[in-house]
Design a protein around this motif. Sequence first.
Motif, PDB file in Angstrom:
ATOM      1  N   LYS A   1      -7.082  -5.141   6.039  1.00 35.14           N
ATOM      2  CA  LYS A   1      -8.440  -5.303   5.502  1.00 35.14           C
ATOM      3  C   LYS A   1      -8.408  -6.035   4.163  1.00 35.14           C
ATOM      4  N   GLN A   2      -7.424  -5.711   3.312  1.00 35.45           N
ATOM      5  CA  GLN A   2      -7.290  -6.418   2.022  1.00 35.45           C
ATOM      6  C   GLN A   2      -7.120  -7.919   2.225  1.00 35.45           C
TER       7      GLN A   2
ATOM      8  N   CYS B   1      -3.477  -0.564   8.079  1.00 36.80           N
ATOM      9  CA  CYS B   1      -4.893  -0.936   8.253  1.00 36.80           C
ATOM     10  C   CYS B   1      -5.498  -1.378   6.926  1.00 36.80           C
ATOM     11  N   SER B   2      -5.174  -0.660   5.869  1.00 40.54           N
ATOM     12  CA  SER B   2      -5.679  -1.014   4.544  1.00 40.54           C
ATOM     13  C   SER B   2      -5.203  -2.402   4.121  1.00 40.54           C
TER      14      SER B   2
ATOM     15  N   GLU C   1       0.855  -1.182   0.000  1.00 40.77           N
ATOM     16  CA  GLU C   1       0.000   0.000   0.000  1.00 40.77           C
ATOM     17  C   GLU C   1       0.891   1.232   0.000  1.00 40.77           C
TER      18      GLU C   1
ATOM     19  N   TYR D   1       1.326   5.356   0.459  1.00 42.85           N
ATOM     20  CA  TYR D   1       0.718   6.446   1.216  1.00 42.85           C
ATOM     21  C   TYR D   1       1.546   7.699   0.998  1.00 42.85           C
TER      22      TYR D   1
ATOM     23  N   ALA E   1      -2.053   2.951   6.136  1.00 46.54           N
ATOM     24  CA  ALA E   1      -1.655   2.011   5.079  1.00 46.54           C
ATOM     25  C   ALA E   1      -1.657   0.578   5.613  1.00 46.54           C
TER      26      ALA E   1
END
Length: 180
Positions: free
Chosen positions: A140-141, A136-137, A95, A97, A134
């Motif tokens: 979740k992915q 956290c993203s 990710e 950022y 980032a």
Amino acid sequence: MSYDECYIKSVMRTIPDWPEPGIQFRDITPLFKDPKALRMIADSFIQRYIDSEITHIASIDARGFLIASIVAYQLNIPLVLVRKKGKLPGETVYEEYKLEYGTASVEMQIDAVTDGDKVLVFDDLIATGGTVLAACSLIKQLGGEVIEAAALIDLPDLQGSARIQDAGVPVHALMAYEGL
């Protein structure tokens, strides 16, 4: 301010104008030379999460690893790593950022967390919140649920903890420092 927070802050040091002019760098490295301070920090996080629903700690590169590994060990839960892109072997997701000038990216191995995992994101310091968001993203992915973001230090003037909370993730920091 509690005795523990006063003691921990007395052990830490602030380095002015590092890594650039105007920055007051909060250096946590002296904490690792002081067993009493390190125990206070680890025990505080262990007590907070001992009866929680978290199943994993996702720790952010690199100083966060040092404290998070103690906490994960004591809670008997997995520690998974969030690292700068290109530092983890095997298949990863990453990710990007935004930084003040440019971008950065972090990655996790694709098998770090799976559906149903309840994850605590841990870093040593929350500044602008970009790295934590980032992480956290990525979680979740991969199917995990972020339960909370935790850090030793929050720099609230940089609004990172507010940005993380605005994204729906609760934030816990042992201490805060005003100013940059």
